[in-house]
Write an enzyme that holds these catalytic residues in place. Structure first.
Site, PDB file in Angstrom:
ATOM      1  N   GLN A 269       0.832  -1.204   0.000  1.00 56.37           N
ATOM      2  CA  GLN A 269       0.000   0.000   0.000  1.00 56.37           C
ATOM      3  C   GLN A 269       0.866   1.253   0.000  1.00 56.37           C
ATOM      4  OE1 GLN A 269      -3.383  -0.466  -0.714  1.00 56.37           O
ATOM      5  NE2 GLN A 269      -2.262  -2.392  -1.014  1.00 56.37           N
ATOM      6  N   HIS A 272       1.716   2.992  -3.367  1.00 57.70           N
ATOM      7  CA  HIS A 272       0.733   3.762  -4.138  1.00 57.70           C
ATOM      8  C   HIS A 272       1.081   5.244  -4.187  1.00 57.70           C
ATOM      9  CE1 HIS A 272      -2.503   1.054  -5.189  1.00 57.70           C
ATOM     10  NE2 HIS A 272      -2.494   0.514  -3.996  1.00 57.70           N
ATOM     11  N   GLU A 337      -8.831   1.323   5.889  1.00 63.76           N
ATOM     12  CA  GLU A 337      -9.378   0.901   4.601  1.00 63.76           C
ATOM     13  C   GLU A 337      -9.237  -0.622   4.465  1.00 63.76           C
ATOM     14  OE1 GLU A 337      -6.953   1.921   1.250  1.00 63.76           O
ATOM     15  OE2 GLU A 337      -8.616   1.698  -0.176  1.00 63.76           O
ATOM     16  N   HIS A 338      -8.007  -1.102   4.670  1.00 64.76           N
ATOM     17  CA  HIS A 338      -7.740  -2.543   4.609  1.00 64.76           C
ATOM     18  C   HIS A 338      -7.234  -3.016   5.959  1.00 64.76           C
ATOM     19  CE1 HIS A 338      -6.567  -1.075   0.446  1.00 64.76           C
ATOM     20  NE2 HIS A 338      -7.524  -1.929   0.169  1.00 64.76           N
ATOM     21  N   ASP A 371      -6.943  -6.425  -4.071  1.00 62.49           N
ATOM     22  CA  ASP A 371      -6.769  -5.304  -4.988  1.00 62.49           C
ATOM     23  C   ASP A 371      -7.129  -5.684  -6.421  1.00 62.49           C
ATOM     24  OD1 ASP A 371      -5.929  -3.453  -3.136  1.00 62.49           O
ATOM     25  OD2 ASP A 371      -3.797  -3.891  -3.392  1.00 62.49           O
ATOM     26  N   HIS A 430     -52.961  19.463   4.263  1.00 66.02           N
ATOM     27  CA  HIS A 430     -52.617  18.051   4.480  1.00 66.02           C
ATOM     28  C   HIS A 430     -53.806  17.339   5.126  1.00 66.02           C
ATOM     29  CE1 HIS A 430     -48.491  19.466   3.972  1.00 66.02           C
ATOM     30  NE2 HIS A 430     -48.046  18.214   4.022  1.00 66.02           N
TER      31      HIS A 430
HETATM   32  N1  NAD Z   1      -9.056   3.757  -2.216  1.00 66.34           N
HETATM   33  C1  NAD Z   1      -8.958   3.130  -3.372  1.00 66.34           C
HETATM   34  O1  NAD Z   1      -9.769   2.315  -3.720  1.00 66.34           O
HETATM   35  C2  NAD Z   1      -7.809   3.444  -4.298  1.00 66.34           C
HETATM   36  C3  NAD Z   1      -7.552   2.671  -5.467  1.00 66.34           C
HETATM   37  C4  NAD Z   1      -6.503   3.047  -6.298  1.00 66.34           C
HETATM   38  C5  NAD Z   1      -5.741   4.168  -5.977  1.00 66.34           C
HETATM   39  N2  NAD Z   1      -6.024   4.849  -4.826  1.00 66.34           N
HETATM   40  C6  NAD Z   1      -5.330   6.069  -4.468  1.00 66.34           C
HETATM   41  O2  NAD Z   1      -5.681   7.010  -5.473  1.00 66.34           O
HETATM   42  C7  NAD Z   1      -4.630   7.972  -5.538  1.00 66.34           C
HETATM   43  C8  NAD Z   1      -4.261   8.174  -6.991  1.00 66.34           C
HETATM   44  O3  NAD Z   1      -3.512   9.347  -7.084  1.00 66.34           O
HETATM   45  P1  NAD Z   1      -2.700   9.733  -8.383  1.00 66.34           P
HETATM   46  O4  NAD Z   1      -2.068  11.045  -8.109  1.00 66.34           O
HETATM   47  O5  NAD Z   1      -1.847   8.587  -8.768  1.00 66.34           O
HETATM   48  O6  NAD Z   1      -3.785   9.862  -9.541  1.00 66.34           O
HETATM   49  P2  NAD Z   1      -5.106  10.741  -9.692  1.00 66.34           P
HETATM   50  O7  NAD Z   1      -5.707  10.326 -10.981  1.00 66.34           O
HETATM   51  O8  NAD Z   1      -5.958  10.678  -8.490  1.00 66.34           O
HETATM   52  O9  NAD Z   1      -4.610  12.248  -9.832  1.00 66.34           O
HETATM   53  C9  NAD Z   1      -3.920  12.697 -10.957  1.00 66.34           C
HETATM   54  C10 NAD Z   1      -4.450  14.067 -11.352  1.00 66.34           C
HETATM   55  O10 NAD Z   1      -4.230  14.995 -10.287  1.00 66.34           O
HETATM   56  C11 NAD Z   1      -4.159  16.283 -10.840  1.00 66.34           C
HETATM   57  N3  NAD Z   1      -3.072  17.016 -10.211  1.00 66.34           N
HETATM   58  C12 NAD Z   1      -1.846  16.561  -9.897  1.00 66.34           C
HETATM   59  N4  NAD Z   1      -1.110  17.560  -9.368  1.00 66.34           N
HETATM   60  C13 NAD Z   1      -1.897  18.661  -9.371  1.00 66.34           C
HETATM   61  C14 NAD Z   1      -1.701  20.017  -8.958  1.00 66.34           C
HETATM   62  N5  NAD Z   1      -0.556  20.417  -8.438  1.00 66.34           N
HETATM   63  N6  NAD Z   1      -2.730  20.866  -9.091  1.00 66.34           N
HETATM   64  C15 NAD Z   1      -3.924  20.473  -9.610  1.00 66.34           C
HETATM   65  N7  NAD Z   1      -4.137  19.216 -10.035  1.00 66.34           N
HETATM   66  C16 NAD Z   1      -3.146  18.323  -9.914  1.00 66.34           C
HETATM   67  C17 NAD Z   1      -3.874  16.161 -12.304  1.00 66.34           C
HETATM   68  O11 NAD Z   1      -4.952  16.694 -13.023  1.00 66.34           O
HETATM   69  C18 NAD Z   1      -3.771  14.661 -12.554  1.00 66.34           C
HETATM   70  O12 NAD Z   1      -4.457  14.289 -13.730  1.00 66.34           O
HETATM   71  C19 NAD Z   1      -3.487   7.447  -4.683  1.00 66.34           C
HETATM   72  O13 NAD Z   1      -3.519   8.142  -3.471  1.00 66.34           O
HETATM   73  C20 NAD Z   1      -3.850   5.971  -4.449  1.00 66.34           C
HETATM   74  O14 NAD Z   1      -3.403   5.520  -3.196  1.00 66.34           O
HETATM   75  C21 NAD Z   1      -7.034   4.537  -4.007  1.00 66.34           C
HETATM   76  N1  HSO Z   2      -4.897  -0.751  -3.077  1.00 64.63           N
HETATM   77  C1  HSO Z   2      -5.806   0.052  -3.873  1.00 64.63           C
HETATM   78  C2  HSO Z   2      -7.003   0.420  -3.022  1.00 64.63           C
HETATM   79  O1  HSO Z   2      -6.631   1.218  -1.972  1.00 64.63           O
HETATM   80  C3  HSO Z   2      -6.296  -0.630  -5.089  1.00 64.63           C
HETATM   81  C4  HSO Z   2      -5.252  -1.075  -6.056  1.00 64.63           C
HETATM   82  C5  HSO Z   2      -5.246  -1.023  -7.386  1.00 64.63           C
HETATM   83  N2  HSO Z   2      -4.107  -1.576  -7.826  1.00 64.63           N
HETATM   84  C6  HSO Z   2      -3.431  -1.955  -6.825  1.00 64.63           C
HETATM   85  N3  HSO Z   2      -4.131  -1.651  -5.726  1.00 64.63           N
END
Ligand code: NAD
Ligand code: HSO
Length: 440
Positions: A269, A272, A337-338, A371, A430
């Site tokens: 995790q 990520h 979350e997990h 996942d 009513h």
């Molecule tokens: N809870 C879940 O089920 C789950 C599953 C997968 C991923 N996640 C989480 O989702 C998140 C994904 O984040 P990510 O960043 O990889 O992708 P994301 O798609 O959430 O964000 C990317 C976008 O953020 C915007 N951005 C980045 N910097 C910026 C700035 N300075 N100003 C304005 N906009 C900006 C951009 O438009 C970009 O396209 C991670 O925290 C990951 O842990 C959660």
């Molecule tokens: N761990 C994420 C949910 O918090 C989901 C994910 C996608 N790929 C790998 N992991």
């Protein structure tokens, strides 16, 4: 206990016996991202720009934040042929793995389908609930720091099972790099439209609609702080599922699980996002040491070492507790979350675990299996919101209407009760509306 380094590993070491334990745990769990003023301001500006200038603002912000050079939304739109091409072009092993995961996720979610129901009272009055799918759902698939084909399946398949009319997917493509697995997953999961946009601008486009992006009824899916903040801001204009932010894992070990396995579960995790959170709790101090050592040894072998290192240093912890009861109290306090129950008889713990997005039971159940392909959804409530939120599911893509059908006799009986209550509220219309239907 104080901050220490195990080898070159920097991670907080806490003990429930320490006087400052509560303060340190509170500090560790706080995730201020969503309420950060600068983020709020930036997101508000982006939302306003998209609301007033539509496609032009989406193109501008996408070019800026994802380092693209799109000249119009046509450059940020993918049609069904491109999705099919991605699917057909996958190596066999990837196509099979994707199909296996999709089958399992679909089958699991079929079990969640709520049914409409009705019952008839003695006087012929019919009462019930009608369940209907949303007309159009928007699914946010994150893509900033990693690509998530699994998140395409986890978002789109429950929408399909629910019977949603139209599924609109948004996914950022930083530097213009398309991920073939993501596109293939969209084909497999029957997504109707794909726009390669992300962040607050994508959330705004889905919420308000633009010349090109259809306005949706609800936006689901996880994302970073820009996405989470934007979703919170547009709630009301559209529905949202939950705030699913940076990933988290809380592993509880009784000391009997291989230290390397646990180290990698924590890394899984942490890799990520720098904001992700990985915590291990155990009442076995030697075991905590062993896992710390395994982490220090394994960390340099990780492709995403830098992200893991920052995440562990900023938000990770190894927590020594007194016993099983304290471990249970920590689970419910953290509401992760997990939750990995890496213990001998995990089923025995279930009645006491009140708050967790998903519970992984036993030493063999690596969180990573959930996942991708175990079946349950991986879009889960984070930052303690498992106290009041549930995993994304079929129910998020449906809504319920109450059904009330009075017989003449039922209208008369209920009319008397309603009349008294309505007059008590001084709502005469009513009361009279009910009274007209009362039989002498
Ligand atoms: N809870 C879940 O089920 C789950 C599953 C997968 C991923 N996640 C989480 O989702 C998140 C994904 O984040 P990510 O960043 O990889 O992708 P994301 O798609 O959430 O964000 C990317 C976008 O953020 C915007 N951005 C980045 N910097 C910026 C700035 N300075 N100003 C304005 N906009 C900006 C951009 O438009 C970009 O396209 C991670 O925290 C990951 O842990 C959660
Ligand atoms: N761990 C994420 C949910 O918090 C989901 C994910 C996608 N790929 C790998 N992991």
């Amino acid at each position: 206990m104080s901050e220490v380094s195990a080898g070159r590993l920097e991670i907080a070491r806490l003990s429930t016996a320490d006087a400052d334990f509560e303060t340190r745990l509170d500090a560790l769990l706080a995730w201020e991202g969503v309420s950060d003023d600068e983020v709020q301001r930036r997101v508000a500006d982006i939302l306003e720009a998209v609301k007033t200038r539509g496609d032009a603002a989406v193109v501008e912000t996408s070019n800026r934040f994802d380092r693209l050079s799109a000249s119009s939304m046509a450059d940020l739109t993918l049609g069904p042929d491109r999705l099919r091409q991605a699917f057909d072009g996958l190596p066999e092993a990837q196509r099979e793995a994707l199909a296996t995961a999709a089958d399992r996720v679909r089958r699991y979610h079929e079990h969640q389908k709520p049914e409409s129901w009705q019952y008839t009272e003695d006087d012929g009055t019919v009462l019930g609930q009608q369940v209907m799918p949303l007309d159009r759902a928007g699914i946010y698939v994150p893509g900033g720091k990693a690509a998530y084909p699994s998140s395409v399946l986890m978002n789109a398949l429950p929408a399909h099972v629910a019977g949603v009319g139209e599924i609109v997917m948004v996914v950022p493509t930083p530097d213009g790099v398309l991920n073939e697995l993501v596109l293939a997953a969209a084909h497999l999961a029957g997504v109707d439209h794909v726009f390669t946009i992300g962040g607050a601008q994508a959330v705004a486009a889905l919420a308000y609609g633009t010349e090109t992006v259809p306005r949706v009824d609800k936006i689901v899916g996880p994302g970073n702080i820009y996405v989470a903040t934007a979703k919170r801001a547009v709630f009301g204009q559209v529905g949202i599922d939950m705030i699913a932010g940076p990933s988290e894992i809380l592993a509880v070990s009784d000391g009997g699980t291989d230290a390397d396995w646990l180290a990698m579960d924590l890394f899984s995790q942490a890799e990520h996002d720098e904001d992700a959170q990985s915590i291990l709790v155990s009442w076995d101090g030697d075991h905590l040491e062993a896992v710390g050592e395994a982490m220090a040894r394994l960390l340099p072998t990780m492709e995403r070492e830098a992200i893991i290192r920052t995440s562990l240093a900023e938000r990770g912890a190894l927590i020594h507790c007194r016993d099983r009861d304290e471990a249970v109290a920590l689970i419910n306090r953290i509401a992760p979350e997990h939750l990995e129950l890496s213990v001998e008889a995990p089923q025995d713990w279930l009645p006491e675990v009140r708050h967790a997005g998903a519970i992984f039971m036993g030493r063999y159940t690596a969180e990573a299996l959930g996942d991708y392909c175990a079946g349950p959804n991986h879009v889960l409530p984070t930052s303690g919101t498992a106290r009041f939120s549930s995993p994304l599911g079929v129910y998020d893509f449906q809504k319920r209407s109450s059904l009330i059908g009075c017989s003449a006799e039922g209208a008369s009986t209920l009319g008397r009760t309603a009349s008294v209550l309505a007059r008590g509220e001084s709502l005469t219309a009513h009361a009279r509306s009910a009274e007209y239907r009362i039989r002498d």
